[in-house]
Scaffold this active site. Sequence first.
Site, mmCIF file in Angstrom:
data_model
loop_
_atom_site.group_PDB
_atom_site.id
_atom_site.type_symbol
_atom_site.label_atom_id
_atom_site.label_comp_id
_atom_site.label_asym_id
_atom_site.label_seq_id
_atom_site.Cartn_x
_atom_site.Cartn_y
_atom_site.Cartn_z
ATOM 1 N N ASP A 297 0.907 -1.362 -0.204
ATOM 2 C CA ASP A 297 0.146 -0.178 0.001
ATOM 3 C C ASP A 297 0.863 1.479 -0.043
ATOM 4 O O ASP A 297 2.176 1.224 0.194
ATOM 5 C CB ASP A 297 -1.104 0.036 0.922
ATOM 6 C CG ASP A 297 -2.015 0.816 0.812
ATOM 7 O OD1 ASP A 297 -2.223 1.520 0.189
ATOM 8 O OD2 ASP A 297 -3.400 0.582 1.670
HETATM 9 C C1 BGC Z 1 -5.357 2.940 0.283
HETATM 10 C C2 BGC Z 1 -5.259 1.996 -1.007
HETATM 11 C C3 BGC Z 1 -5.232 2.588 -2.412
HETATM 12 C C4 BGC Z 1 -3.783 3.380 -2.255
HETATM 13 C C5 BGC Z 1 -3.618 3.894 -3.663
HETATM 14 C C6 BGC Z 1 -4.086 3.925 -0.019
HETATM 15 O O1 BGC Z 1 -3.947 4.862 0.682
HETATM 16 O O2 BGC Z 1 -5.222 2.386 1.316
HETATM 17 O O3 BGC Z 1 -6.516 1.304 -0.978
HETATM 18 O O4 BGC Z 1 -5.327 1.698 -3.253
HETATM 19 O O5 BGC Z 1 -3.827 4.320 -1.272
HETATM 20 O O6 BGC Z 1 -4.355 5.101 -3.997
#
Ligand code: BGC
Length: 773
Positions: A297
């Site tokens: 993430d």
């Molecule tokens: C979130 C994810 C997301 C990623 C990319 C993160 O802050 O937890 O769910 O896919 O950002 O935008």
Amino acid sequence: MKHTFRTAVLLSLGLLLSPALHAQQAARAAASGTTDDAKMQRFIDDLMRKMTLEEKIGQLNLITVGFDVTGPVVSKDVDVNIRKGAVGGVFNTYTPIAARKLQEMALRETRLHIPLMFGYDVIHGHRTIFPIPLGLSASWDMTAIERSARIAAEESAADGLHWVFSPMVDIARDPRWGRVAEGGGEDPYLGSQIARAMVRGYQGTDLTKNNTVMACLKHFALYGAAEAGRDYNTTDMSLARMYNEYLPPYKAAIEAGVGSVMSSFNEVNGIPATGNKWLLTDLLRQQWGFKGFVVTDYTAINEMVAHGVGNDAQVSAMALNAGADQDMVGEIFLKNVAQNLKDGTVKQEVIDLACRRILEGKYKLGLFKDPYRGVSEKRAKATLMKKEFLDDARDIARKSFVLLKNDKQTLPLKKAGTIALVGPLATRQRDLIGNWSGAGDWKQAISVEQGIRNVAGSAVKIVTAQGANFTDDQQMIDRLNAHGGELNVDKRSAEEMIQEAVKVAQSADVVVAVVGESQGMSGEAASRSDIGLPGPQLELLKALKKTGKPLVVVLMNGRPLTLSWENQNADAILETWFSGTQGGNAIADVLFGGYNPSGKLTATFPQSVGQIPLYYNHKSTGRPFNDQPLDKYKSRYLDITNEPLYPFGFGLSYTTFTYSKPELSTTTLSASGTLDVKVTVKNTGSYDGEEVAQLYIRDVVGSVTRPVRELKSFQKVLLKKGESRTLTFRLTPEDLKFYNNDLQFVAEPGDFQVFVGSNSRDTQEATFTLTGN
Ligand code: BGC
């Protein structure tokens, strides 16, 4: 062979290989020797032989690049990095022009011409936006859910994307957690069905087809179990709970062939998920046979420093060794892995393996053959938000709504007379598409007011008043607006606004109050400690109630809310979540009876925040709750019952259904047998309607305690008024299995209860015995 506890744990940790596991691995190895796989491996071997260490590490780097109408906005650094092959993938860039521009840069200007992979948070639609995932799940309609993912794939692929960061399948039992909105609720069985449907929808059967996209299962793992419902918080749980209650949807998505997995922000039993070798390698790859790649993430590796497991160099090595293949945004791998190699904290094979997995992902998408995947302005224009997709979005949205109350058949409304349409959400467009709304344009969303006008035409007179601001908490408004909330505060006093609404209500035959959360009040980093309607909105409802006019409450929100006053006082309550581009039309369809609501809750609505976590499939305790208030020594609260306001699986219809007592084909199920549970459902009301008939079981005596109820099957059926149908649910011992404390997946002989009904509370029961052979 019966394993000892220790052996079983070691097995689960991948530290020992049982003969069965050896056989499985051999079978997998044989399977991967298929010609296609061998061809892919030869291609990648060949390519990797030519790659420098820097180029390999480059593949492990995922960057975010914004863009404007003329194309990507590429900072100098990014530009340089792409050209020197230090970027494997890009996210947040789409449109044919922008994607082509960057892809050309990679293909023409890098030494080895390796294509980039383009990802994006396509969560509930790309341009055509569907209900938020919690809403989609409330449809209990796997065809509709798969269809929403298919359309999202068609649109995002036409818009230059290859990869979507969905499905999110985190089981969530705490509605304070804002990301409850992004998942399929609290149940592992339903969550698993949804996970499969979404993977099928995105990936189709052949990922090389240019109208498919690779799915990304997230957030691995247990992100939804954050303590206190506070986002990113610690998770700590027993292995048995993990395997039985939280892991099934992830496993289901792996079995459905999901191409990639995103590691989560949280720690799992003391080790951050992103650096957790047990999770990312032993469980994911060795036990479950996952063959794709793991992306972290957003800056999750860097965040391991704050978790307290090492400095930059150490967390870089820890994440890579654990099985994280691609670093999202943090550039930790870019900056540390070469040095990690020199220091001996990572081995060349580990770097090679991660690089290989990213290249395999690209290969499976067909990017080496067709790096543009046929994107063009023309195709995008013909695909994005086409009529067929909008029609489906309207239909899918209607299916997601849950009728929570409908006294005296207040709904459906007649297409006649005067409707007072009030509340801060009645005319809003921004909130309808929810958050994580991809490339959705909220200005194209149909508001409730517009929807009512579209559906009821001039037959009804609509009078409107906002009645209340979302909240009187200015800090909350500022926070929401800092992230695209688009909230304007009406400067009048709350009393003045209410007075205006009351006046409007007095002039009408019925009041429709559209209230709830603004979209930013749920979602990521949007935990709430109070999950009731914000003060000014509740005050508005109270004033409207005093007018004596029938009060219909239409809710928009991204989580279960506490609605005790509303439940006691409103005449009708329709839960509509954030229902997407076509939300207003869909809501109007349901309000006027063009569609009879059929959704059922997939997350328990508590009476009070103090009951949380509250979920239907809990354990019994030795002193189970009863409703004798003077019975002191029970597992209870002094000031409230243990009951939810609305249980899991609950949802009304404009018609009524009755269920016969379940009849079993046998009361003894053998180890190799099957058991048919038959139940007759009758539509006894005056509308045609759909019903979700639900089957739960309870394993009465277990070697470890079992939940009081567990969903094992459901069927959604359409019954004409007066029609009855006998439904058959087939159970086998497989359905009765669970992980015991040795992590063996077993069905234990003994007595079982089976419950069938319209929700997890209102059921009828039968019993049977599972025999030992
Ligand atoms: C979130 C994810 C997301 C990623 C990319 C993160 O802050 O937890 O769910 O896919 O950002 O935008």
